[in-house]
Design an enzyme around this catalytic site. Structure first.
Site, short mmCIF file in Angstrom:
data_model
loop_
_atom_site.label_atom_id
_atom_site.label_comp_id
_atom_site.label_asym_id
_atom_site.label_seq_id
_atom_site.Cartn_x
_atom_site.Cartn_y
_atom_site.Cartn_z
N GLU A 173 0.85 -1.18 0.00
CA GLU A 173 0.00 0.00 0.00
C GLU A 173 0.89 1.24 0.00
OE1 GLU A 173 -3.54 2.11 2.63
OE2 GLU A 173 -3.12 -0.02 2.88
N GLU A 297 -10.57 4.80 9.37
CA GLU A 297 -10.79 4.46 7.96
C GLU A 297 -11.42 3.08 7.80
OE1 GLU A 297 -7.50 7.08 5.63
OE2 GLU A 297 -6.81 5.12 6.34
N ARG A 330 -1.52 3.94 16.84
CA ARG A 330 -1.55 5.09 15.94
C ARG A 330 -2.68 6.05 16.28
NH1 ARG A 330 -2.25 4.29 10.42
NH2 ARG A 330 -0.60 5.68 9.72
N ASP A 371 -2.72 14.22 6.70
CA ASP A 371 -2.26 12.95 6.15
C ASP A 371 -1.06 13.12 5.23
OD1 ASP A 371 -2.12 10.27 5.48
OD2 ASP A 371 -3.72 10.34 4.02
N GLU A 399 3.68 9.17 -1.09
CA GLU A 399 2.25 9.00 -1.36
C GLU A 399 1.64 10.26 -1.97
OE1 GLU A 399 -1.91 8.09 1.08
OE2 GLU A 399 0.03 7.88 2.09
#
Length: 704
Positions: A173, A297, A330, A371, A399
């Site tokens: 990912e 999420e 987290r 993010d 990302e």
């Protein structure tokens, strides 16, 4: 001392050097023969032998690494002996727990290097000696003097980890360098030599831990089948002082344990985790612990049972109580509330839990509140949880920074956050002081980087992205190092030592992040939200949740642009200390890099640059895209000084980056222009394509 069993490793290393000298595989561990004969001879006089005082696995590794490095750099064999006796002109590797008072001032992983009659590398532990070996090799690789050498260094942060977002099917990912490094189908029987080279690279930076699987975890990693595979990796990493950690799927007691619940307060659930931890430590005696993403999420967590994050983390910590393992929980959590500000979510979820976590728990916080954007203000959690150790989470993989086609040196981003002043107790209370524990006296300290490695031969896809892995490791060890010093060090070890080329590449690297921000998200714009986190789609307004749309972030309308986070808006600024808030809440004093993070600014408002918001946006987008052309010109100048294969690779990616920068520029400005109702200012030319053209381009990208 018998080192014959390790000769195969050294032979393979030398074959690798001769066969793949220019493909990026060796990273910064290039031990090529020093061209300067006089310097080579000077070094050789102090490296006639290696005396190893000890026989631990890590000390043997240290001796082998030093031997391989010296033989490559000096071009001659260097023997390893058990004792130096009265000999001089060699290198002594010693774990010195009591005799040397200077060594006693080191922490457990620190090292001291001195050069008198012999070069002595000493530490309180064998890991300290290993890190000292790599520091000495770095000194030689970068052509530094060694006469009268005296270096003392200790890591400022205790746990220095990479977080891999790798999956059981081999995908990664947010991975942009091929498939996963871990060949799960072949493990545990087949051990890819690349696992050892991965460990070598990390140990050379002082990285001492790795989480090998995705935070969106599969419970399969906790099965006996996969624990056997994971243990095989841990066996490789152990000789380099690297502990292995696992991301865990919180409902695992249900999915693989057969229980009816995963409630962290349920006795059967607690017993299941206690038994599972015991099983793990039987096969991995130095297991590092768990990383957890929960109630974020869509990932399940303790809130599914009416519990809070502390309940979930503490349950796992209690299971780890008999062992030397920790829980990293987290703080990346946010709910799909159309009226909320995602910026505030982590603070609202965790601040009130300060002091309620088990002593084995570290809360892992992303550097910014959203993010991993190209630029974010520091997370307001830093400085606001004095009773709970907070770990820093940076993202090394790109990302939101151009994947594998954009050259972005991330050290300035890391430093910008670490050097930010929280004003918690006084001026100078930096984020780094929070993370290293010096501000709140944290008993545990940690820093994590989401890895950018993959199965590509050069490890990171974009050759220059290797510098981001390197920079993270160096800053994890010592956050006071400068971005420039780290860049120069990496260039000298990896690309070239020709002075003019080093200067040119250093300048390129130091400017690359700001160039990217200018054509991607200038003046505090936050990134449009797309599934790939790449294609520019500021018009995107359809999603299952509001904060997964672009319009949620930029809030463009006929009046202006930006997210109002002052008291008249979401009031997210209330989460910061007054000294920080006073600067950021006033649009006249807010630094331009953060302006649109905190203010909805009229298109016609004149900024400190003397330009209106619209004109400033146009200037940033156009100069940012044009600056990629400058990067191409600068890179062309270093062609004679760098490897031809690498030069061509980077040159091709810069061409792609230039096209993508123009794509970003045109997409933003063509979308915003109907709101701003302003022309593109002189001397910039209006985009040659239409808004519909760039929309089609984004649609095509999403089909790839």
């Amino acid at each position: 001392m018998n080192f014959l069993k390790h000769n195969v490793f050294l032979l393979l290393l030398l074959v690798s050097v001769s066969s793949y000298a220019d493909d990026g595989y060796r990273l910064w561990l290039k031990y090529d023969r020093i061209a300067d004969a006089a310097k080579r001879e000077t070094y050789a006089r102090s490296a006639q032998f290696i005396a190893l005082n000890g026989s631990s696995l890590i000390l043997k590794t240290a001796a082998e690494e030093l031997q391989a490095g010296l033989q490559g750099l000096l071009g001659k064999p260097i023997p390893i002996i058990a004792s130096a006796g009265n000999q001089t002109g060699g290198i002594l590797l010693t774990v010195n727990k009591a005799a040397n008072p200077d060594v006693q001032r080191l922490n457990d992983e620190g090292y001291q290097i001195t050069n008198r009659s012999n070069i002595a590398i000493a530490g309180k532990t064998d890991a300290g000696v290993l890190y000292g070996v790599f520091a000495l090799l770095r000194q030689l690789q970068t052509a530094q003097p060694i006469n009268g050498l005296s270096i003392t260094s200790s890591p400022k942060i205790q746990y220095r980890l990479l977080n891999h977002w790798d999956n059981t099917n081999g995908t990664i990912e947010r991975g942009y360098a091929g498939e996963s490094l871990w060949k799960w189908i072949e493990l545990p029987e087949t051990i890819d030599p690349r696992y050892r080279d991965y460990a070598r690279a990390n140990a050379s930076l002082g990285i001492n831990g790795t989480v090998i699987n995705n935070v969106n975890a599969s419970a399969r990693f906790l099965t006996a089948e996969y624990l056997e595979k994971v243990a095989a990796l841990a066996n490789v990493f152990r000789s380099y002082g690297i502990r292995l950690y696992l991301s865990v799927y919180f409902p695992a007691p249900k999915t693989i344990g057969g229980l009816k619940t995963a409630d962290p307060l349920d006795p059967d659930v607690k017993k299941w985790w206690t038994d599972k931890v015991k099983e793990i430590y039987k096969v991995i005696p130095d297991f590092g612990g768990f990383l957890v993403k929960a109630n974020s999420e869509g990932e399940p967590g303790p809130q599914d049972y009416g519990r809070d994050h502390a309940d979930g983390a503490n349950m796992l910590a209690e299971a780890l109580a008999p062992y030397d393992g920790i829980v990293m929980w987290r703080a990346f959590v946010y709910k799909a509330d159309p009226k909320a500000d995602r910026f505030k979510a982590a603070y609202e979820e965790f601040k009130h839990l300060d002091g309620k976590f088990n002593r084995k728990v570290i809360v892992q916080v992303k550097n910014g509140p959203i993010d991993f954007q190209p630029r974010e203000p520091f997370s307001p959690l830093f400085g606001n949880m004095p009773k709970t150790p907070l770990a820093m989470e940076f993202q090394i993989t790109q990302e939101y920074m151009g994947h594998s086609t954009n050259w972005v040196y991330e050290a300035p981003l890391f430093k910008e956050c670490l050097d930010s002043d929280t004003y918690v107790s006084r001026k100078g209370s930096t984020v780094a002081n929070v993370v290293d524990g010096s501000l709140h006296n944290y008993p545990l300290t940690a820093i994590a980087g989401v890895a950018n490695t993959g199965a590509d031969r050069n490890w990171t896809g974009h050759p220059m992205a290797q510098a981001n892995w390197y920079a993270f490791g160096r800053l994890a060890w010592d956050h006071t190092l400068s971005s420039e010093a780290i860049a120069r060090e990496w260039i000298n070890m990896t690309l070239t030592q020709e002075p003019k080329a080093v200067k040119t590449i250093t300048d390129l690297m130091l400017r690359s992040r700001e160039i990217y921000v200018n054509y991607n998200t200038p003046i505090g714009l936050s990134r449009p939200w797309t599934g790939a986190h790449f294609a520019p789609e500021p018009w995107q307004n359809q999603s299952s949740r509001p904060d997964w749309t672009a319009i949620y972030y930029h809030r463009a309308d006929s009046i202006g642009l930006g997210f109002d986070r002052t008291a008249s808006g979401s009031n997210a600024l209330e989460q910061y200390r007054p000294e920080v808030r006073r600067v950021w809440e006033n649009a006249e004093t807010c630094p331009l890099p953060y302006l649109l993070w905190f203010h909805h600014v009229p298109w016609t408002k004149k900024l400190s640059t003397g330009r209106t918001l619209w004109d400033e946006l146009c200037t940033r987008f156009y100069t940012g895209a044009d600056s990629v052309g400058w990067m191409q010109q600068q890179w062309a100048q270093v062609k004679p000084a760098v490897d031809p294969q690498l030069f061509a690779d980077v040159a091709g990616r810069l061409q792609t980056q230039h096209k993508e920068a123009i794509w970003w520029r045109d997409s933003w400005l063509l979308y915003f222009q109907p709101f701003a109702r302003q022309p593109i200012p002189s001397p910039f030319k209006k985009p040659e394509r239409t808004l519909e053209d760039v929309k089609r381009l984004s649609d095509i990208y999403r089909l790839r």
